[in-house]
Design a protein around this motif. Structure first.
Motif, short mmCIF file in Angstrom:
data_model
loop_
_atom_site.label_atom_id
_atom_site.label_comp_id
_atom_site.label_asym_id
_atom_site.label_seq_id
_atom_site.Cartn_x
_atom_site.Cartn_y
_atom_site.Cartn_z
N THR A 169 0.85 -1.18 0.00
CA THR A 169 0.00 0.00 0.00
C THR A 169 0.89 1.24 0.00
N PHE A 170 0.31 2.37 -0.40
CA PHE A 170 1.01 3.65 -0.38
C PHE A 170 0.44 4.51 0.75
N MET A 171 1.29 5.35 1.32
CA MET A 171 0.83 6.26 2.35
C MET A 171 0.10 7.43 1.70
N GLU A 172 -1.15 7.65 2.09
CA GLU A 172 -1.96 8.69 1.50
C GLU A 172 -1.96 9.94 2.38
N ALA A 173 -2.41 11.05 1.81
CA ALA A 173 -2.36 12.34 2.49
C ALA A 173 -3.21 12.36 3.76
N ASP A 174 -4.30 11.57 3.79
CA ASP A 174 -5.18 11.60 4.95
C ASP A 174 -4.84 10.53 5.99
N ASP A 175 -3.76 9.79 5.80
CA ASP A 175 -3.34 8.82 6.80
C ASP A 175 -2.77 9.55 8.00
N ILE A 176 -3.16 9.12 9.18
CA ILE A 176 -2.67 9.78 10.39
C ILE A 176 -1.95 8.83 11.34
N SER A 177 -1.91 7.54 11.01
CA SER A 177 -1.26 6.60 11.91
C SER A 177 -0.76 5.39 11.13
N MET A 178 0.12 4.62 11.80
CA MET A 178 0.66 3.41 11.22
C MET A 178 -0.43 2.34 11.02
N SER A 179 -1.37 2.29 11.93
CA SER A 179 -2.39 1.24 11.88
C SER A 179 -3.20 1.28 10.60
N GLU A 180 -3.43 2.48 10.06
CA GLU A 180 -4.21 2.60 8.83
C GLU A 180 -3.46 1.97 7.65
N LEU A 181 -2.15 2.20 7.58
CA LEU A 181 -1.36 1.60 6.51
C LEU A 181 -1.30 0.09 6.66
N LEU A 182 -1.05 -0.38 7.89
CA LEU A 182 -0.93 -1.82 8.11
C LEU A 182 -2.25 -2.53 7.83
N LYS A 183 -3.36 -1.86 8.12
CA LYS A 183 -4.67 -2.48 7.86
C LYS A 183 -4.86 -2.70 6.36
N ARG A 184 -4.51 -1.69 5.56
CA ARG A 184 -4.65 -1.85 4.10
C ARG A 184 -3.65 -2.88 3.57
N ALA A 185 -2.42 -2.82 4.06
CA ALA A 185 -1.41 -3.78 3.60
C ALA A 185 -1.80 -5.20 3.98
N ASP A 186 -2.43 -5.36 5.14
CA ASP A 186 -2.84 -6.69 5.59
C ASP A 186 -3.94 -7.26 4.69
N VAL A 187 -4.83 -6.39 4.25
CA VAL A 187 -5.88 -6.83 3.32
C VAL A 187 -5.26 -7.30 2.01
N ALA A 188 -4.32 -6.52 1.49
CA ALA A 188 -3.63 -6.92 0.25
C ALA A 188 -2.84 -8.19 0.46
N LEU A 189 -2.23 -8.33 1.65
CA LEU A 189 -1.46 -9.55 1.96
C LEU A 189 -2.36 -10.77 1.97
N TYR A 190 -3.55 -10.63 2.53
CA TYR A 190 -4.51 -11.74 2.58
C TYR A 190 -4.83 -12.23 1.17
N GLU A 191 -5.00 -11.29 0.24
CA GLU A 191 -5.27 -11.67 -1.14
C GLU A 191 -4.04 -12.31 -1.78
N ALA A 192 -2.86 -11.79 -1.47
CA ALA A 192 -1.62 -12.35 -2.04
C ALA A 192 -1.41 -13.80 -1.60
N LYS A 193 -1.82 -14.11 -0.37
CA LYS A 193 -1.63 -15.47 0.16
C LYS A 193 -2.55 -16.48 -0.51
N GLU A 194 -3.59 -15.99 -1.19
CA GLU A 194 -4.49 -16.91 -1.89
C GLU A 194 -3.81 -17.56 -3.09
N THR A 195 -2.74 -16.93 -3.58
CA THR A 195 -2.00 -17.49 -4.72
C THR A 195 -0.83 -18.31 -4.20
N PRO A 196 -0.69 -19.57 -4.64
CA PRO A 196 0.41 -20.40 -4.15
C PRO A 196 1.77 -19.80 -4.50
N GLY A 197 2.76 -20.02 -3.62
CA GLY A 197 4.10 -19.54 -3.86
C GLY A 197 4.26 -18.07 -3.50
N SER A 198 5.46 -17.56 -3.70
CA SER A 198 5.73 -16.15 -3.39
C SER A 198 5.00 -15.25 -4.39
#
Length: 519
Positions: free
Chosen positions: A219-248
């Protein structure tokens, strides 16, 4: 030069004191001599004790200055030790002890600095990494091996990304990589590929060699982000989708993914309420004998009648139910409802119910199935439990015992979606199976590709070899039905026979005049 000859502070102070102590007697003697020359009388009248005291002054001053120098040296040493301790504590607070990488607190500090700067030209990227097979390493080889693997991965990431990014370890098997500035999507993709490439070679530990991969959410840090948790939450969602594909692999968080997440979150919120509100219902799709074309059974298919969104299909809510654990009460409802409905049908027509692996983790599930059969008055042989091959990854012993217990009670067991999962002959040997259901994707492919036709032929012969019934799903035309008939399939299911129907319509398929597919 002086520090080289006299490296200690107290030594240099002692030298200074001695020089000062020697300078004072020298002045006194010089003054006395000057007066003596002019007035012919001594100014000080040096006595033996006085002369001795003057002679010892360099020693007295040297010792005094030495004590002062030593006190100063001790004070400086204490201040230096305190400064080093503070530096070490600061370092420990912002670095992971195991890998030496920056930690979660350091990441939060760095992100907060970017937030406070509010620089429009600064839009850093955050990459959340999760390791493959780490739990397996910990469970099978021990936590020491797991720590070794984390250390080796941390060092490989640090070296491989030293020129382009900074690496953090959040904890467990999660790492974060940040790319400062305003990196382009292409640059971030290159970094992701570099990271995946770092996992291609195995990791040599003290006692063994481990192969691991990683999934990356970006994920990219956006202008309205105010904390680390917001970035990690978006990155975690993308990570969950990435894990659906086998392998790296890696996945960017984007608007489409955000919409999917919002929808899944809404579904998750509504699921528990929907179970209590009795919003779920079953439809039934007939399964016919290929030769006789008579209906043998029906597969129970779960549907959700949402009060606002209308009809919701299971591919949207079943994954959410599995993730939240609501699959357990929902699965029990399906078994009970299907048994009660099938008990109304004339025998020997049966019903098939899909069961996922998590349901078998409930040790009371098998007893619950028996209880539903008894409550409905349905003969066990008229119930088929359908499982996919992914169920065998839950706990081999539990699955084997559960399926064996169901079969000994008379319940049939079918292996669903065969051909697209782990499809192992060993599963047919090791687990009690009565029926193979060939995935619907083969029905169309077998008419278009000789290779797929041969695959279907092989699967059908496997069924004959293991003496189990074979059902082909997704049959939509006569040519497909004729194809599987010539190759020995036992049953067929698909829109050629019928689409899933409401429970009220099942009766017409079982009446003597309708219980046969028109030729």
């Amino acid at each position: 030069m002086l520090k080289t000859l006299l490296p200690k502070t107290e030594q240099r102070y002692a030298l200074a004191g001695s020089i000062f102590g020697a300078f004072l007697p020298t002045i006194c003697i010089a003054a006395d001599q000057l007066v003596r020359d002019n007035a012919q009388a001594s100014l000080f009248g040096f006595s033996a004790p006085t002369a001795t005291a003057l002679a010892l002054m360099p020693v007295f001053f040297g010792v005094g200055f030495y004590q002062i120098g030593r006190s100063k040296a001790q004070l400086l040493a204490e201040l230096n030790q305190r400064r080093q301790t503070e530096q070490q504590l600061t370092h420990d607070a912002y670095h992971d002890r195991l890998t030496g990488l920056a930690n979660r607190f350091c990441l939060e500090r760095d992100i907060q600095a970017v937030v406070e700067a509010r620089d429009d030209d600064n839009r850093p990227a955050l990459l959340l990494l999760d390791l493959d097979r780490f739990k397996f390493v910990n469970d099978s080889l021990g936590h020491d091996a797991g720590d070794e693997l984390l250390t080796a991965i941390g060092e490989r990431l640090r070296r491989g990304l030293a020129a382009t990014a900074r690496v953090y370890r959040l904890g467990g098997d999660e790492f974060v990589v940040t790319i400062c500035g305003r990196p382009s999507t292409g640059k971030v993709e290159d970094v992701c590929r570099t990271i995946c490439g770092l996992f291609e070679d195995p990791f040599d530990l003290k006692r063994t060699r481990i192969t691991s991969g990683c999934s990356i959410g970006v994920t990219f840090m956006e202008a309205d982000d105010i904390s680390m948790s917001e970035l990690l939450k978006r990155a975690d969602v993308a990570l969950y989708e990435a894990k659906e594909t086998p392998g790296s692999g890696f996945r960017f968080f984007d608007a489409a993914l955000a919409a999917d997440v919002k929808e899944r979150t809404a579904i998750e919120h509504d699921l528990a309420r929907a179970i209590k509100a009795d919003e779920f219902f079953l439809e039934y799709q007939p399964i016919v004998g290929v030769e006789s074309r008579t209906v043998r059974s029906f597969e129970a298919l779960l549907r959700w009648r949402h009060p606002e969104k209308g009809r919701i299909m299971p591919d949207l809510f079943i994954p959410v139910a599995e993730k939240t654990g609501l699959i357990l009460p929902l699965g029990k409802w399906v078994v009970r409802a299907a048994c009660l409905e099938a008990a109304k049908w004339p025998g020997p027509a049966g019903v098939a119910v899909n069961v996922v692996g998590d349901q078998f983790k409930d040790r009371d599930f098998v007893d619950y199935v028996k209880q539903c059969l008894a409550e409905a008055g349905l003969a066990p042989g008229r119930l088929t439990i359908e499982v996919t091959e992914s169920v065998f990854s839950v706990d081999e012993t539990v699955i084997r015992e559960s399926l064996g217990d169901l079969r000994s009670h008379g319940v049939r067991v079918a292996l669903d979606d065969f051909g697209i999962g782990f499809s192992s002959i060993n599963n047919l040997r090791a687990f009690p199976i009565d029926q193979l259901k060939i995935d619907r994707s083969f029905a169309r492919a077998m008419m278009e590709s000789q290779r797929d036709a041969d695959l279907v032929d092989i699967i059908l012969k496997l069924g004959q070899t293991f003496q189990v019934t074979t059902t082909v799903e997704g049959i939509e035309c006569e040519s497909q039905l004729d194809f599987i008939r010539r190759r020995g399939a036992s049953e067929a299911q698909g829109y050629l026979i019928s689409a899933p129907v409401a429970a009220s319509e099942v009766g017409r398929f079982l009446s003597p005049e309708e219980n046969r597919l028109s030729a």
